[in-house]
Design an enzyme around this catalytic site. Structure first.
Site, PDB file in Angstrom:
ATOM      1  N   ASP A  56      40.156  50.795  32.827  1.00  0.00           N
ATOM      2  CA  ASP A  56      41.295  49.978  33.269  1.00  0.00           C
ATOM      3  C   ASP A  56      42.177  49.622  32.080  1.00  0.00           C
ATOM      4  O   ASP A  56      41.728  49.641  30.921  1.00  0.00           O
ATOM      5  CB  ASP A  56      40.801  48.675  33.909  1.00  0.00           C
ATOM      6  CG  ASP A  56      40.058  48.927  35.212  1.00  0.00           C
ATOM      7  OD1 ASP A  56      40.235  50.010  35.794  1.00  0.00           O
ATOM      8  OD2 ASP A  56      39.313  48.021  35.616  1.00  0.00           O
TER       9      ASP A  56
HETATM   10  N1  URA Z   1      34.638  48.953  35.660  1.00  0.00           N
HETATM   11  C1  URA Z   1      35.781  48.231  35.684  1.00  0.00           C
HETATM   12  O1  URA Z   1      35.914  47.274  36.433  1.00  0.00           O
HETATM   13  N2  URA Z   1      36.763  48.600  34.834  1.00  0.00           N
HETATM   14  C2  URA Z   1      36.663  49.624  33.970  1.00  0.00           C
HETATM   15  O2  URA Z   1      37.595  49.887  33.211  1.00  0.00           O
HETATM   16  C3  URA Z   1      35.463  50.358  33.969  1.00  0.00           C
HETATM   17  C4  URA Z   1      34.463  50.016  34.825  1.00  0.00           C
END
Ligand code: URA
Length: 230
Positions: free
Chosen positions: A102
């Site tokens: 993310d």
């Molecule tokens: N889980 C999440 O919530 N975000 C990420 O970037 C990776 C795994």
């Protein structure tokens, strides 16, 4: 490597099928039909089966990047800097990401032009654990570990997550081992307990550990051992 071995490495083909495909003229090497199973293929040769590219003929490349917060895990984006923008490599738009993080997640991101390798990284069957360091707004309670180990039902996708391991390291910090990468998975797992994730950092994918020498935004080529570990 021999042509038949290259094709036998594809998950859907066994040796006998490969021999038949080659003999029946369905395989091309550098645009020319090749009926010789023993033909020697280098990384610079293009191999096609029924006009589908099996090997591009360009050397394969593999990198690890320490993704900074605020950089998007995509090859192109209209508003944000992308992880590809951070690379100083020729033909970098031929590269793709083996898994995403993310916008506000940092840490280990794998980048390659080898589609088979990246599928092995991301497919749950290949059992490459993704390890995250998690920081939360509320204290992390011991019973979370049982729920994560059982698997959690995600209504939107109508699926139950694979068993995950949680190690509570401090009141607001834990390490989490996942074997898949569902949308916002870590945040949703903690969100189940109304506990907001305020920091998320990927430390490891399978045997590949984020190099502590890499500052956020820096990257390096993977070593042969790291590549072979997947
Ligand atoms: N889980 C999440 O919530 N975000 C990420 O970037 C990776 C795994």
């Amino acid at each position: 490597m021999r042509l038949d071995r290259i094709l036998s490495n594809l998950p859907s083909l066994n040796r006998q099928t490969v021999r038949q495909l080659i003999a029946s003229g369905r395989v091309q090497v550098n645009g020319v039909c090749c009926r010789d199973s023993r033909c020697d293929i280098t990384v610079f040769d293009r191999v096609e089966l029924d006009e589908q590219v099996v090997q591009t003929g360009k050397p394969v490349r593999y990198f690890m990047l320490n993704k900074p917060i605020g950089v998007v895990s995509a090859t192109e984006h209209p508003d944000h800097q992308t992880v590809i923008d951070l690379l100083d490599e020729p033909d970098k738009h031929e590269l793709h990401l083996a898994g995403r993080l993310d916008l506000n997640t940092s840490g280990l991101l794998l980048i390659t032009n080898d589609g088979q390798w990246s599928r092995r990284v991301t497919q749950p069957v290949s059992k490459q654990a993704k390890v995250y360091w998690v920081s939360t707004e509320q204290p992390i309670e011991a019973h979370y570990a049982d729920t994560f180990a059982e698997g959690m039902y995600f209504k939107y996708e109508d699926l139950t997550t694979l068993p995950a391991k949680l190690e509570i390291v401090a009141t607001y910090n834990a390490r989490l081992w996942l074997h898949e990468g569902r949308y916002h998975q870590v945040k949703r797992m903690f969100g189940h307990f109304q506990n907001k994730v305020i920091g998320l950092h990927r430390e490891r994918v399978g045997a590949i550990e984020l190099d502590p020498q890499l500052a956020p935004g820096q990257y390096r080529a993977l070593t042969p051992d790291e590549i072979a570990s997947v």
